[in-house]
Design a protein around this motif. Structure first.
Motif, PDB file in Angstrom:
ATOM      1  N   GLY A 136      56.982 -45.361 -68.983  1.00 39.01           N
ATOM      2  CA  GLY A 136      57.060 -44.577 -67.776  1.00 39.01           C
ATOM      3  C   GLY A 136      55.847 -43.750 -67.456  1.00 39.01           C
ATOM      4  N   ALA A 137      55.612 -42.754 -68.268  1.00 39.42           N
ATOM      5  CA  ALA A 137      54.646 -41.739 -67.918  1.00 39.42           C
ATOM      6  C   ALA A 137      53.275 -42.330 -67.698  1.00 39.42           C
ATOM      7  CB  ALA A 137      54.577 -40.697 -69.022  1.00 39.42           C
ATOM      8  N   SER A 138      52.694 -41.969 -66.584  1.00 36.68           N
ATOM      9  CA  SER A 138      51.332 -42.378 -66.321  1.00 36.68           C
ATOM     10  C   SER A 138      50.446 -41.175 -66.484  1.00 36.68           C
ATOM     11  CB  SER A 138      51.214 -42.866 -64.899  1.00 36.68           C
ATOM     12  OG  SER A 138      52.389 -43.493 -64.502  1.00 36.68           O
ATOM     13  N   PHE A 139      51.058 -40.062 -66.726  1.00 34.80           N
ATOM     14  CA  PHE A 139      50.333 -38.821 -66.629  1.00 34.80           C
ATOM     15  C   PHE A 139      50.442 -38.111 -67.963  1.00 34.80           C
ATOM     16  CE2 PHE A 139      52.343 -40.211 -62.821  1.00 34.80           C
ATOM     17  CZ  PHE A 139      51.270 -40.365 -61.978  1.00 34.80           C
ATOM     18  N   TRP A 140      49.495 -38.367 -68.813  1.00 35.88           N
ATOM     19  CA  TRP A 140      49.539 -37.893 -70.178  1.00 35.88           C
ATOM     20  C   TRP A 140      49.004 -36.484 -70.264  1.00 35.88           C
ATOM     21  CZ3 TRP A 140      50.935 -38.948 -75.051  1.00 35.88           C
ATOM     22  CH2 TRP A 140      50.252 -38.324 -76.055  1.00 35.88           C
ATOM     23  N   ASN A 141      49.681 -35.682 -70.992  1.00 35.34           N
ATOM     24  CA  ASN A 141      49.290 -34.288 -71.124  1.00 35.34           C
ATOM     25  C   ASN A 141      49.909 -33.790 -72.423  1.00 35.34           C
ATOM     26  OD1 ASN A 141      49.667 -31.424 -70.996  1.00 35.34           O
ATOM     27  ND2 ASN A 141      49.129 -31.531 -68.850  1.00 35.34           N
ATOM     28  N   GLN A 142      49.106 -33.120 -73.207  1.00 33.35           N
ATOM     29  CA  GLN A 142      49.555 -32.725 -74.538  1.00 33.35           C
ATOM     30  C   GLN A 142      50.782 -31.815 -74.511  1.00 33.35           C
ATOM     31  OE1 GLN A 142      46.856 -30.337 -76.774  1.00 33.35           O
ATOM     32  NE2 GLN A 142      47.063 -31.606 -78.595  1.00 33.35           N
ATOM     33  N   MET A 143      50.713 -30.781 -73.675  1.00 28.80           N
ATOM     34  CA  MET A 143      51.830 -29.835 -73.626  1.00 28.80           C
ATOM     35  C   MET A 143      53.108 -30.532 -73.170  1.00 28.80           C
ATOM     36  SD  MET A 143      51.079 -27.045 -74.824  1.00 28.80           S
ATOM     37  CE  MET A 143      52.460 -26.006 -74.397  1.00 28.80           C
ATOM     38  N   LEU A 144      52.947 -31.386 -72.172  1.00 24.29           N
ATOM     39  CA  LEU A 144      54.104 -32.121 -71.670  1.00 24.29           C
ATOM     40  C   LEU A 144      54.710 -32.968 -72.782  1.00 24.29           C
ATOM     41  CD1 LEU A 144      55.899 -33.280 -69.445  1.00 24.29           C
ATOM     42  CD2 LEU A 144      54.112 -34.927 -68.961  1.00 24.29           C
ATOM     43  N   THR A 145      53.857 -33.616 -73.549  1.00 24.60           N
ATOM     44  CA  THR A 145      54.359 -34.465 -74.622  1.00 24.60           C
ATOM     45  C   THR A 145      55.158 -33.662 -75.629  1.00 24.60           C
ATOM     46  OG1 THR A 145      52.325 -35.639 -74.343  1.00 24.60           O
ATOM     47  CG2 THR A 145      53.677 -36.279 -76.195  1.00 24.60           C
ATOM     48  N   TRP A 146      54.675 -32.457 -75.909  1.00 24.02           N
ATOM     49  CA  TRP A 146      55.420 -31.634 -76.858  1.00 24.02           C
ATOM     50  C   TRP A 146      56.787 -31.250 -76.306  1.00 24.02           C
ATOM     51  CZ3 TRP A 146      50.429 -28.533 -78.245  1.00 24.02           C
ATOM     52  CH2 TRP A 146      49.737 -29.243 -79.226  1.00 24.02           C
ATOM     53  N   ARG A 147      56.800 -30.965 -75.016  1.00 27.78           N
ATOM     54  CA  ARG A 147      58.092 -30.621 -74.422  1.00 27.78           C
ATOM     55  C   ARG A 147      59.034 -31.824 -74.443  1.00 27.78           C
ATOM     56  NH1 ARG A 147      55.048 -27.746 -70.548  1.00 27.78           N
ATOM     57  NH2 ARG A 147      55.267 -29.456 -69.081  1.00 27.78           N
ATOM     58  N   ILE A 148      58.489 -32.984 -74.125  1.00 27.28           N
ATOM     59  CA  ILE A 148      59.309 -34.195 -74.156  1.00 27.28           C
ATOM     60  C   ILE A 148      59.881 -34.378 -75.555  1.00 27.28           C
ATOM     61  CG2 ILE A 148      59.243 -36.712 -73.967  1.00 27.28           C
ATOM     62  CD1 ILE A 148      57.186 -36.495 -71.841  1.00 27.28           C
ATOM     63  N   PHE A 149      59.019 -34.163 -76.520  1.00 23.04           N
ATOM     64  CA  PHE A 149      59.403 -34.279 -77.918  1.00 23.04           C
ATOM     65  C   PHE A 149      60.542 -33.317 -78.249  1.00 23.04           C
ATOM     66  CE2 PHE A 149      57.716 -33.690 -82.457  1.00 23.04           C
ATOM     67  CZ  PHE A 149      58.452 -34.758 -82.913  1.00 23.04           C
ATOM     68  N   PHE A 150      60.417 -32.117 -77.747  1.00 25.86           N
ATOM     69  CA  PHE A 150      61.436 -31.102 -77.985  1.00 25.86           C
ATOM     70  C   PHE A 150      62.772 -31.549 -77.382  1.00 25.86           C
ATOM     71  CE2 PHE A 150      63.407 -26.999 -76.604  1.00 25.86           C
ATOM     72  CZ  PHE A 150      63.686 -26.536 -77.876  1.00 25.86           C
ATOM     73  N   ALA A 151      62.716 -32.026 -76.153  1.00 29.45           N
ATOM     74  CA  ALA A 151      63.944 -32.492 -75.497  1.00 29.45           C
ATOM     75  C   ALA A 151      64.592 -33.612 -76.309  1.00 29.45           C
ATOM     76  CB  ALA A 151      63.632 -32.976 -74.081  1.00 29.45           C
TER      77      ALA A 151
END
Lengths: 766, 766
Positions: free
Chosen positions: B299-314
């Motif tokens: 899905g994600a086309s828009f990679w961002n470190q902070m976002l990834t961490w949040r996704i990970f948390f979810a």
């Protein structure tokens, strides 16, 4: 204090100190009068570090009381990489000539290269492993023989001295190589690779010589018994392998295999370097997925599905190669189930459970890890400042490394002498399976563990940043495992063994995760690496929890270790996003102006003069069409790079020569590729007085479609364009498409979020 | 054939068929005369599907012999999402008002939302699991009782009928809900979420009603014994939860909690939706890391470190919640070590080894998986074409679903009757642990396995695409596990048991991986998902190998299943990169022109007329400054969206009213947020004749700094700007900064790489 930053840097050499970014003092100060910027924070202040400016001289700066500090500076020394293709006519012609088939071939060669990268990285890991094992074995035999001989005659001190001398000798050899041959090979190399992938050109970081020194250095320092690991340097090694293999030639060895010529540019090279870094992690920890995630989390800013699959392939091949050759070496050919270089020992499989009641305990451990990690980083930060100030001569650096080696040897000897449980001699001296100390099944007494944690913590902290090639992963894991096990033991002691679930091995793992997470602040990749390395998925969830907690707690105090070191080098590192509160700033405030531009057809003399101007040393030049006899800035029609101009000058691509048919052939993309990446300096190109009067037509060579932004664009918006596209120069234009400024990496990296909101770093020619 | 595509679509409703992209027939054809494009492939050809155009009418098209086929079309029906913030004055004012602290609060609320998303997704997964277990249990008891009662009197056919009727009833209820209430809830929802994250607005895909129907539907179809899994729909459910929670209100329920108002725009919503999708995977497979990777890979086309961490948390919270509640339900509270919804059974831990000799076997299995997967996709492709043509009425769809349910019941009954080994009844009827069929320890006879593979393959293929909510993961795994086990059995039979390492369980796992990989073509995320779901890392490497082989082999024949369905819907999906051979094309050829522009101060009547023009239905309008009394295009000074104009019209923000102090207050960003995401249509806004003569000042509301490219920019370069930045409109300007065209999603998605090089899709109002 002001001239501290001039002394030591990653590359450690003086000759590459010229700032090569577009923007200079003259430019800066001329802006102040002309620009009339509204926001003070937008004002540029270039601090010349040789004069100690007093606050009175610079009254506009927001915090005048502050002495210009190392950390608040941005070095102009670092060039950027060109991650944006210069799509000039030559490039487009080549691309258009290429058929569907040739693109498919290119794609296949990309996969082949990734396979090669993985294979070679695996081989290197294998070589390092075997060499370390062999050397440590030799050393161990020597010392053991000595102990057996002398113990009865009370000569234990002789053994100690022998051991310390042996260790120091190993470390000395390694440190000598690093300090005198290739200073950039010091440390784990992870910060450097991070910078490279971010788009910063760290001099000589991906050269063959660096690789050789690195491999040699890491063998010496691990064999020398320092509190270091051989895992971090694998990442750097993989990156160098990738940068070398993908180019199909070695500039150092002056061999050109005439293959992979298409990949001779920064964009392609970067992709392979991220694959190399991933392959390195994969070989180090036996964690292919972890490797990919490491590459993504720490390095790659440029996400792409196909690239990720290639990175994944490289990682896979790397683990596979390592396992295959190690299985042959260990005389069990074909058994591929062993992990990477490190070995956490096997968990008792019936025991891998945790319950809800332990979750708070894990979170507490994560917090402890965060605090200890932050302490580690702070201590190391001050130590590094000290080193920058006082230990900047190579011989001093070698001596410090030897001192650390001797102290480490003494301390571990003492530890062995005073505690007798569970073969600690083997644990500390033989570097085969150091992690057994934490996860093994033998029970330690709490005192030993506490002592071990304490001494090893300070030793590791002292060791990181020495002029030796070595990583911080293993020491961190060891420290964490030690206090984690202590935590588990105390827990079961306190509850007098009532807690059946309090398995110290589990707590050792959590402690290791917490400590490592607290120091390096990775979460996603580290979780996967630890899961893959331990071969156990059940603890995945608690490991994540621990790592997240460690990160959050640690970030409260100080950044991660790698970021600390990147900051100490004043690298213009671009973070993921612009600071949140920077909407105040627009391109107008951020950009450098006026910009040195060239006309579409420009006099050779002008070009040579501009390129030779060492005080500015611009790297990218907008090409403009000047309205006849007008004073206002010309209309943008392209962008040309210093490197391209140099190739043009070298081949004397002048209009007059073309007319008189003096130049034999049309310049091709190949000529640029041949010169890549070590373009000659302008000084080495001779241009006669007659030639200075010639004209050069830049139309064919410039990038006719550079990305532009209007002046009113906010900084976050500029950042959003600059960062993901990996730009080097972003032209700022007015509403008539006239060039008014240029935004480069340092213009964006200058703004960062401090404790009290937006801060502006000073630019310095360090 | 030409009007096939008008019948069925994901949303399945007629009322939302108006094309809302900038570009229309009139525009198209006017271009042909004015544009004078050099390359034929750059020519735009809009096919109106209602007339059967013959090749003679359109002689310039590259392949005139071809009948316009469903697959070669690009639907104009789909709108795009605005992933690029409109940084207008209102927005900048708000951002500038916000302090450092408020940004930190925002960041914290992002984490809180992600936690909530994970929690709710976990709860939903738990609910589905328990509901299915309960219903399947009830059904099983009923049938078992019946069998016991009637078997002696030869009434097995009565049991069969009872079973078939029960299953059909379950499926009917589910299919009714889907077909009549929310057609978009059909299938796994993964293609839809993929499109959403790519930037395509699939109508009603993230609404509360969709979630309810989805959950209800999946319970019915799984309890109805269809060859489906409950894992795929979890991803969709997670995404809906995310889209709902992050907005702090429900438009369907008309409740506004007045929280998270900052996140009411597409950019922020998208980030949360990727977290939701990850949480869904995480709950479905107990694979938090796999979830993150799924979100990134698919899905994600828009990679961002902070976002990834949040996704990970979810993801983490989601697995945790599911495990926690399931452990309570299973009366073992606090035991969190269980995996997600599926259970692969435990491996015998002493047996998890593989040797070098097996690698070629694994690769062969990967190739088989690739071929079988491609076969599956091809069959399903033709089936879907058939369905689009003939089965487009809701009642027909329900009947087909019931038919499939009855056939599935009959087949499985027959299977149970004719083979008696290893409790197959339980395996097929109870949906608890269906994967035991592959990985369990009981030995099957090869005939049963072969028969199972065959029947289940065709059943699963028939089932996917039915109007029921269901996923394809589990059936694929089951098919693969069956033939994998068969492969392992045959292997040991052929070598008469000499191969001690030929453990059929291992081959079942590899077969499952190969089959699933061959169908869906994920590699990285699937590896991690399988590793996490089996709880075993050792097989990571061979799983990767198998998946990569399956992908490469499968891609040779046909795309992945999700991509097939996306293509069948003619969605303007943007791939990762522009086609390699598209350097021929420049923005000039690609763009739509002429562009409908507005003046900075525009007459209300003009705006209303343009917005009401259903034949064009543009969505973004460049704002220009017209040079006085000149015919040439005006200079670009901003970009305004249809949605913004509608809000302005609704609030009657006219210059005259402002002067006469009729409008009470200044329009705020809040007014735009309140209208988001269901902006009223222009028809619902009444503008009187007097008001039509008023003027509207767009300065404050337009985005003053839209990204632009010059006309000569090559397509790959345009793509490189458009794709990672998630743009919706990219303005093409000439060298005087005058608007000459507009590039939108469909302009880029039109070009794709076919078997014979670059192909151009036709645009159609389907």
């Amino acid at each position: 204090m002001a001239n501290i930053t001039k002394k030591v840097s990653w590359s450690g050499r003086g000759e590459e100190r010229t700032p090569l970014l577009n923007g200079s003092e003259e430019v800066r100060y001329s802006r102040q009068s002309s620009g009339g910027s509204v926001f003070h924070i937008g004002r540029l202040s270039t601090v010349d570090l040789d004069e100690d400016i007093t606050p009175e001289e610079d009254p506009v700066r927001s915090k005048p009381k502050e002495i210009p500090h190392n950390e608040k500076l941005l070095s102009l020394k670092y060039e950027s990489l060109d991650y944006d293709n210069s799509e000039n006519q030559l490039f487009l012609e080549e691309e258009r000539r290429m058929s569907h088939m040739s693109f498919r071939c290119l794609e296949i060669s990309r996969w082949v290269i990734c396979g090669l990268i993985g294979f070679l990285t695996g081989l290197i890991a294998c070589f390092i492993d075997i060499a370390v094992e062999y050397l440590a074995g030799v050393k161990y035999d020597l010392v053991k023989e000595n102990i057996e001989k002398f113990t009865e005659v009370g000569g234990l001190s002789i053994s100690l001295i022998l051991w310390a001398v042996l260790n120091s000798a190993f470390v000395m050899v390694g440190a000598l190589a690093v300090a005198f041959f290739e200073p950039v090979a010091a440390g784990s190399g992870i910060p450097q690779i991070k910078c490279y992938l971010n788009g910063v050109k760290v001099p000589r970081v991906v050269r063959l010589k660096t690789l050789l020194v690195k491999v040699f250095g890491v063998i010496c320092s691990v064999a020398g018994g320092l509190a270091v690991g051989k895992e971090g340097p694998m990442i750097h090694s993989g990156a160098v392998v990738a940068a070398g293999v993908s180019q199909g030639r070695s500039t150092s060895l002056k061999r050109d295999f005439k293959i992979f010529e298409y990949f001779r540019r920064d964009t392609e090279k970067r992709d392979f370097v991220s694959a190399g870094a991933a392959a390195g992690v994969s070989a180090a920890f036996g964690a292919p997925v972890g490797g990919v995630l490491f590459s993504l989390e720490e390095g790659a800013s440029f996400w792409n599905q196909m690239l990720t699959w290639r990175i994944f392939f490289a990682s896979m091949v790397s683990t596979f190669t390592l396992n295959f050759f190690l299985s042959i070496y260990h005389k069990k050919p074909g058994e591929l189930s062993s992990p990477g270089l490190i070995n956490f020992g096997r968990f008792d499989m019936d025991n891998v459970e945790y319950s809800l009641y332990e979750i708070p305990l894990f979170i507490i451990m994560g917090a402890i890890g965060g605090v200890l990690g932050a302490l580690f980083n702070v201590l190391n930060y001050w130590l590094t400042i000290f080193r920058i100030r006082y230990v900047h001569r190579p011989c001093l650096q070698v001596m410090e490394a030897m001192l650390v080696a001797a102290v480490t040897a003494t301390v571990s000897f003492a530890m062995i002498y005073f505690s007798n449980d569970c073969q600690p001699l083997e644990t500390v001296t033989s570097e085969d399976y150091p992690l057994q100390v934490g996860f093994g099944l033998c029970t330690y007494n709490p005192l030993t563990l506490g002592l071990f944690t304490l001494t090893y913590f300070f030793l590791a902290c002292w060791t990181y940043g020495l002029t030796v090639s070595a990583g911080v992963f293993i020491p961190s894991l060891l420290i964490g495992a030690a206090w984690g096990r202590l935590f588990g033991l105390l827990l079961s002691l306190m509850t007098t063994g009532k807690l059946v679930w309090a398995d110290p091995g589990k707590y050792a793992l959590m402690g290791a995760a917490a400590q490592l997470g607290g120091i390096v602040r990775m979460t996603l990749s580290l979780t996967v690496i630890l899961v893959e390395a331990t071969g156990n998925v059940t603890y995945g969830l608690p490991i994540m929890l621990v790592l997240l907690t460690a990160k959050i707690v640690g970030d409260y105090f100080i950044e991660g270790l790698y970021d600390v070191h990147i900051k100490l080098q004043s690298v213009p590192f671009l973070h993921w996003e612009a600071p949140a509160t920077s909407h105040w700033l627009t391109a107008r405030e951020v950009m450098s102006s006026p910009v040195t531009c060239f006309n579409r057809v420009e006099k050779v003399g002008t070009i040579v003069d501009v390129l030779s101007n060492t005080s500015t040393n611009h790297n990218g030049f907008p090409v403009i069409i000047q309205a006849a006899a007008s004073e206002e800035p010309g209309k943008l029609c392209g962008l040309i790079l210093r490197s391209q101009l140099i190739v043009l000058l070298k081949h004397k691509v002048f209009v007059e020569r073309a007319r008189s048919r003096l130049s034999q052939r049309k310049l091709q993309l190949k000529d640029f590729r041949d010169a890549y990446p070590r373009f000659p300096p302008i000084q080495s190109i001779h241009v006669s007085q007659d030639e200075r009067e010639c004209m050069m037509d830049l139309t064919e060579f410039m990038n006719p479609t550079p990305y532009t932004v209007p002046q009113e664009t906010s900084l976050p918006r500029v950042f959003k364009l600059f960062r993901p596209l990996g730009l080097r120069h972003l032209v700022v234009v007015d509403d008539e498409n006239r060039v008014v400024g240029l935004v480069t990496r340092k213009d964006l990296a200058r703004y960062h979020l401090g404790k009290h909101g937006l801060e502006e770093l000073h630019l310095a020619h360090t």
